[in-house]
Design a protein around this motif. Structure first.
Motif, PDB file in Angstrom:
ATOM      1  N   GLY A 198       1.438 -10.398   0.751  1.00 38.07           N
ATOM      2  CA  GLY A 198       1.232  -9.112   1.409  1.00 38.07           C
ATOM      3  C   GLY A 198       0.114  -8.294   0.804  1.00 38.07           C
ATOM      4  N   VAL A 199      -0.262  -8.592  -0.433  1.00 39.82           N
ATOM      5  CA  VAL A 199      -1.326  -7.816  -1.078  1.00 39.82           C
ATOM      6  C   VAL A 199      -2.699  -8.149  -0.508  1.00 39.82           C
ATOM      7  CG1 VAL A 199       0.014  -7.717  -3.228  1.00 39.82           C
ATOM      8  CG2 VAL A 199      -1.825  -9.401  -3.013  1.00 39.82           C
ATOM      9  N   ASP A 200      -2.815  -9.269   0.178  1.00 42.88           N
ATOM     10  CA  ASP A 200      -4.125  -9.772   0.602  1.00 42.88           C
ATOM     11  C   ASP A 200      -4.908  -8.805   1.472  1.00 42.88           C
ATOM     12  OD1 ASP A 200      -3.377 -11.976  -0.825  1.00 42.88           O
ATOM     13  OD2 ASP A 200      -3.189 -13.312   0.896  1.00 42.88           O
ATOM     14  N   PHE A 201      -4.249  -8.051   2.338  1.00 40.52           N
ATOM     15  CA  PHE A 201      -4.991  -7.159   3.225  1.00 40.52           C
ATOM     16  C   PHE A 201      -5.576  -5.963   2.481  1.00 40.52           C
ATOM     17  CE2 PHE A 201      -1.059  -4.805   3.356  1.00 40.52           C
ATOM     18  CZ  PHE A 201      -1.411  -3.500   3.668  1.00 40.52           C
ATOM     19  N   LEU A 202      -5.145  -5.729   1.254  1.00 38.58           N
ATOM     20  CA  LEU A 202      -5.693  -4.627   0.448  1.00 38.58           C
ATOM     21  C   LEU A 202      -6.825  -5.080  -0.470  1.00 38.58           C
ATOM     22  CD1 LEU A 202      -2.393  -2.722  -0.394  1.00 38.58           C
ATOM     23  CD2 LEU A 202      -4.228  -1.990   1.147  1.00 38.58           C
ATOM     24  N   MET A 203      -7.205  -6.336  -0.376  1.00 39.63           N
ATOM     25  CA  MET A 203      -8.301  -6.835  -1.201  1.00 39.63           C
ATOM     26  C   MET A 203      -9.644  -6.445  -0.573  1.00 39.63           C
ATOM     27  SD  MET A 203      -6.783 -10.474  -2.480  1.00 39.63           S
ATOM     28  CE  MET A 203      -7.954 -10.614  -3.827  1.00 39.63           C
ATOM     29  N   ASP A 204     -10.616  -6.184  -1.435  1.00 34.85           N
ATOM     30  CA  ASP A 204     -11.960  -5.835  -0.980  1.00 34.85           C
ATOM     31  C   ASP A 204     -12.488  -6.881  -0.004  1.00 34.85           C
ATOM     32  OD1 ASP A 204     -13.266  -3.498  -1.552  1.00 34.85           O
ATOM     33  OD2 ASP A 204     -13.988  -4.153  -3.512  1.00 34.85           O
ATOM     34  N   GLY A 205     -12.969  -6.448   1.145  1.00 41.21           N
ATOM     35  CA  GLY A 205     -13.559  -7.348   2.133  1.00 41.21           C
ATOM     36  C   GLY A 205     -12.564  -8.134   2.967  1.00 41.21           C
ATOM     37  N   LEU A 209      -9.260   0.529   8.263  1.00 43.90           N
ATOM     38  CA  LEU A 209      -7.944   0.899   8.774  1.00 43.90           C
ATOM     39  C   LEU A 209      -7.094   1.528   7.665  1.00 43.90           C
ATOM     40  CD1 LEU A 209      -7.200  -2.326  10.876  1.00 43.90           C
ATOM     41  CD2 LEU A 209      -8.115  -0.131  11.682  1.00 43.90           C
ATOM     42  N   VAL A 210      -7.158   0.935   6.481  1.00 46.17           N
ATOM     43  CA  VAL A 210      -6.420   1.459   5.323  1.00 46.17           C
ATOM     44  C   VAL A 210      -6.944   2.843   4.966  1.00 46.17           C
ATOM     45  CG1 VAL A 210      -6.004   1.137   2.843  1.00 46.17           C
ATOM     46  CG2 VAL A 210      -5.772  -0.805   4.410  1.00 46.17           C
ATOM     47  N   SER A 211      -8.259   2.984   4.917  1.00 48.33           N
ATOM     48  CA  SER A 211      -8.877   4.268   4.579  1.00 48.33           C
ATOM     49  C   SER A 211      -8.462   5.370   5.556  1.00 48.33           C
ATOM     50  CB  SER A 211     -10.395   4.112   4.553  1.00 48.33           C
ATOM     51  OG  SER A 211     -11.003   5.306   4.149  1.00 48.33           O
ATOM     52  N   SER A 230      -6.282   8.756   4.589  1.00 48.21           N
ATOM     53  CA  SER A 230      -6.713  10.119   4.922  1.00 48.21           C
ATOM     54  C   SER A 230      -5.605  10.898   5.633  1.00 48.21           C
ATOM     55  CB  SER A 230      -7.985  10.107   5.769  1.00 48.21           C
ATOM     56  OG  SER A 230      -7.700   9.686   7.087  1.00 48.21           O
ATOM     57  N   ARG A 231      -4.613  10.191   6.150  1.00 50.07           N
ATOM     58  CA  ARG A 231      -3.470  10.833   6.812  1.00 50.07           C
ATOM     59  C   ARG A 231      -2.268  10.938   5.874  1.00 50.07           C
ATOM     60  NH1 ARG A 231      -2.866   8.369  12.784  1.00 50.07           N
ATOM     61  NH2 ARG A 231      -1.596  10.252  13.022  1.00 50.07           N
ATOM     62  N   GLY A 232      -2.465  10.587   4.594  1.00 48.06           N
ATOM     63  CA  GLY A 232      -1.413  10.759   3.597  1.00 48.06           C
ATOM     64  C   GLY A 232      -0.638   9.512   3.222  1.00 48.06           C
ATOM     65  N   VAL A 233      -0.962   8.373   3.808  1.00 44.07           N
ATOM     66  CA  VAL A 233      -0.245   7.138   3.485  1.00 44.07           C
ATOM     67  C   VAL A 233      -0.672   6.649   2.100  1.00 44.07           C
ATOM     68  CG1 VAL A 233       0.171   4.734   4.186  1.00 44.07           C
ATOM     69  CG2 VAL A 233      -0.075   6.538   5.928  1.00 44.07           C
ATOM     70  N   VAL A 234       0.306   6.161   1.334  1.00 43.20           N
ATOM     71  CA  VAL A 234       0.050   5.622   0.002  1.00 43.20           C
ATOM     72  C   VAL A 234       0.319   4.118   0.042  1.00 43.20           C
ATOM     73  CG1 VAL A 234       0.780   5.644  -2.418  1.00 43.20           C
ATOM     74  CG2 VAL A 234       0.678   7.787  -1.120  1.00 43.20           C
ATOM     75  N   PHE A 235      -0.637   3.332  -0.449  1.00 43.76           N
ATOM     76  CA  PHE A 235      -0.517   1.878  -0.493  1.00 43.76           C
ATOM     77  C   PHE A 235      -0.318   1.434  -1.937  1.00 43.76           C
ATOM     78  CE2 PHE A 235      -2.651   2.713   3.452  1.00 43.76           C
ATOM     79  CZ  PHE A 235      -2.190   1.725   4.314  1.00 43.76           C
ATOM     80  N   GLU A 236       0.704   0.595  -2.173  1.00 43.49           N
ATOM     81  CA  GLU A 236       1.023   0.134  -3.520  1.00 43.49           C
ATOM     82  C   GLU A 236       1.006  -1.391  -3.579  1.00 43.49           C
ATOM     83  OE1 GLU A 236       4.416   2.015  -5.338  1.00 43.49           O
ATOM     84  OE2 GLU A 236       4.132   3.830  -4.134  1.00 43.49           O
ATOM     85  N   VAL A 237       0.418  -1.910  -4.659  1.00 39.13           N
ATOM     86  CA  VAL A 237       0.286  -3.345  -4.883  1.00 39.13           C
ATOM     87  C   VAL A 237       1.128  -3.729  -6.097  1.00 39.13           C
ATOM     88  CG1 VAL A 237      -1.342  -5.188  -5.506  1.00 39.13           C
ATOM     89  CG2 VAL A 237      -2.051  -3.371  -3.923  1.00 39.13           C
ATOM     90  N   ARG A 271      -7.246  -5.830 -10.683  1.00 38.45           N
ATOM     91  CA  ARG A 271      -7.226  -4.564  -9.933  1.00 38.45           C
ATOM     92  C   ARG A 271      -8.543  -4.294  -9.213  1.00 38.45           C
ATOM     93  NH1 ARG A 271      -4.027   0.343 -12.641  1.00 38.45           N
ATOM     94  NH2 ARG A 271      -2.018  -0.665 -12.931  1.00 38.45           N
ATOM     95  N   ASP A 272      -9.653  -4.660  -9.837  1.00 36.57           N
ATOM     96  CA  ASP A 272     -10.951  -4.348  -9.236  1.00 36.57           C
ATOM     97  C   ASP A 272     -11.276  -5.212  -8.016  1.00 36.57           C
ATOM     98  OD1 ASP A 272     -11.601  -6.756 -10.476  1.00 36.57           O
ATOM     99  OD2 ASP A 272     -13.147  -5.897 -11.776  1.00 36.57           O
ATOM    100  N   GLN A 273     -10.387  -6.126  -7.645  1.00 36.11           N
ATOM    101  CA  GLN A 273     -10.569  -6.922  -6.435  1.00 36.11           C
ATOM    102  C   GLN A 273     -10.019  -6.216  -5.201  1.00 36.11           C
ATOM    103  OE1 GLN A 273      -8.844 -10.603  -8.584  1.00 36.11           O
ATOM    104  NE2 GLN A 273     -10.088 -11.454  -6.934  1.00 36.11           N
ATOM    105  N   PHE A 274      -9.403  -5.050  -5.405  1.00 38.27           N
ATOM    106  CA  PHE A 274      -8.733  -4.341  -4.327  1.00 38.27           C
ATOM    107  C   PHE A 274      -9.520  -3.112  -3.891  1.00 38.27           C
ATOM    108  CE2 PHE A 274      -5.600  -6.991  -6.217  1.00 38.27           C
ATOM    109  CZ  PHE A 274      -4.814  -7.401  -5.152  1.00 38.27           C
ATOM    110  N   VAL A 275      -9.245  -2.663  -2.673  1.00 42.33           N
ATOM    111  CA  VAL A 275      -9.892  -1.456  -2.164  1.00 42.33           C
ATOM    112  C   VAL A 275      -9.550  -0.290  -3.083  1.00 42.33           C
ATOM    113  CG1 VAL A 275      -9.948  -2.237   0.243  1.00 42.33           C
ATOM    114  CG2 VAL A 275      -7.972  -0.943  -0.590  1.00 42.33           C
ATOM    115  N   LEU A 276     -10.428   0.694  -3.132  1.00 41.94           N
ATOM    116  CA  LEU A 276     -10.232   1.837  -4.028  1.00 41.94           C
ATOM    117  C   LEU A 276      -8.954   2.605  -3.731  1.00 41.94           C
ATOM    118  CD1 LEU A 276     -13.882   3.208  -4.265  1.00 41.94           C
ATOM    119  CD2 LEU A 276     -12.617   1.897  -5.984  1.00 41.94           C
ATOM    120  N   GLU A 277      -8.500   2.567  -2.481  1.00 48.11           N
ATOM    121  CA  GLU A 277      -7.303   3.323  -2.089  1.00 48.11           C
ATOM    122  C   GLU A 277      -6.003   2.697  -2.582  1.00 48.11           C
ATOM    123  OE1 GLU A 277     -10.461   4.147   1.004  1.00 48.11           O
ATOM    124  OE2 GLU A 277      -9.676   2.343   0.077  1.00 48.11           O
ATOM    125  N   ALA A 278      -6.063   1.479  -3.108  1.00 47.65           N
ATOM    126  CA  ALA A 278      -4.844   0.800  -3.566  1.00 47.65           C
ATOM    127  C   ALA A 278      -4.332   1.421  -4.858  1.00 47.65           C
ATOM    128  CB  ALA A 278      -5.124  -0.687  -3.774  1.00 47.65           C
TER     129      ALA A 278
END
Length: 143
Positions: free
Chosen positions: A67-74, A87-89, A93-100, A112-119
């Protein structure tokens, strides 16, 4: 003068009750994603639709295993046409928090640096799901 003070007290008390009722009306939900291929797009669409009709909802997305795969960069959906990051971003911006899950990182030798900044990161995705449901009274949804 005494009647004026009583009326003011009632108004203030009413406002306090209204504020408390509003705060209690906020629903907290945790979305559980453990398979990005099967749940990624569907889950993000569910969350967007959820917020469209109930924008005050507090939403967390807890990911582990694949499940973590969709939060990876690119990362892109199975078809390769949709990039998840935008989509995550938009949801962040609407207040959703994503946790890995950090156990997943260790088991899959991910950083950690392989994931989007919002993770955000949590020691254990499964333990986090239990905590949010049992201690913080989050409703559970698995798309």
């Amino acid at each position: 003068m005494k009647n004026w003070l009583i009326a003011l007290s009632i108004v203030v008390a009413g406002a306090t009750v209204s504020f408390v009722a509003t705060a209690q009306d906020v629903i907290s939900v945790v979305y559980h994603i453990d398979d990005a291929d099967a749940q990624g797009i569907k889950g993000l669409r569910n969350i967007r639709n959820h917020l469209d009709v109930a924008p005050q909802t507090k939403i967390r997305v807890v990911t582990h295993a694949n499940g973590v795969d969709f939060l990876m960069d690119g990362a892109r959906d199975k078809s390769g046409k949709i990039e998840y990051a935008s989509l995550v971003s938009a949801l962040v911006s609407r207040g959703v928090v994503f946790e890995v899950c950090e156990i997943t990182l260790k088991n899959r030798n991910l950083k950690r640096d392989q994931f989007v900044l919002e993770a955000n990161f949590t020691p254990s995705g499964v333990a986090r799901l239990a905590e949010l449901q049992a201690k913080q009274k989050f409703a559970y949804i698995k798309p």
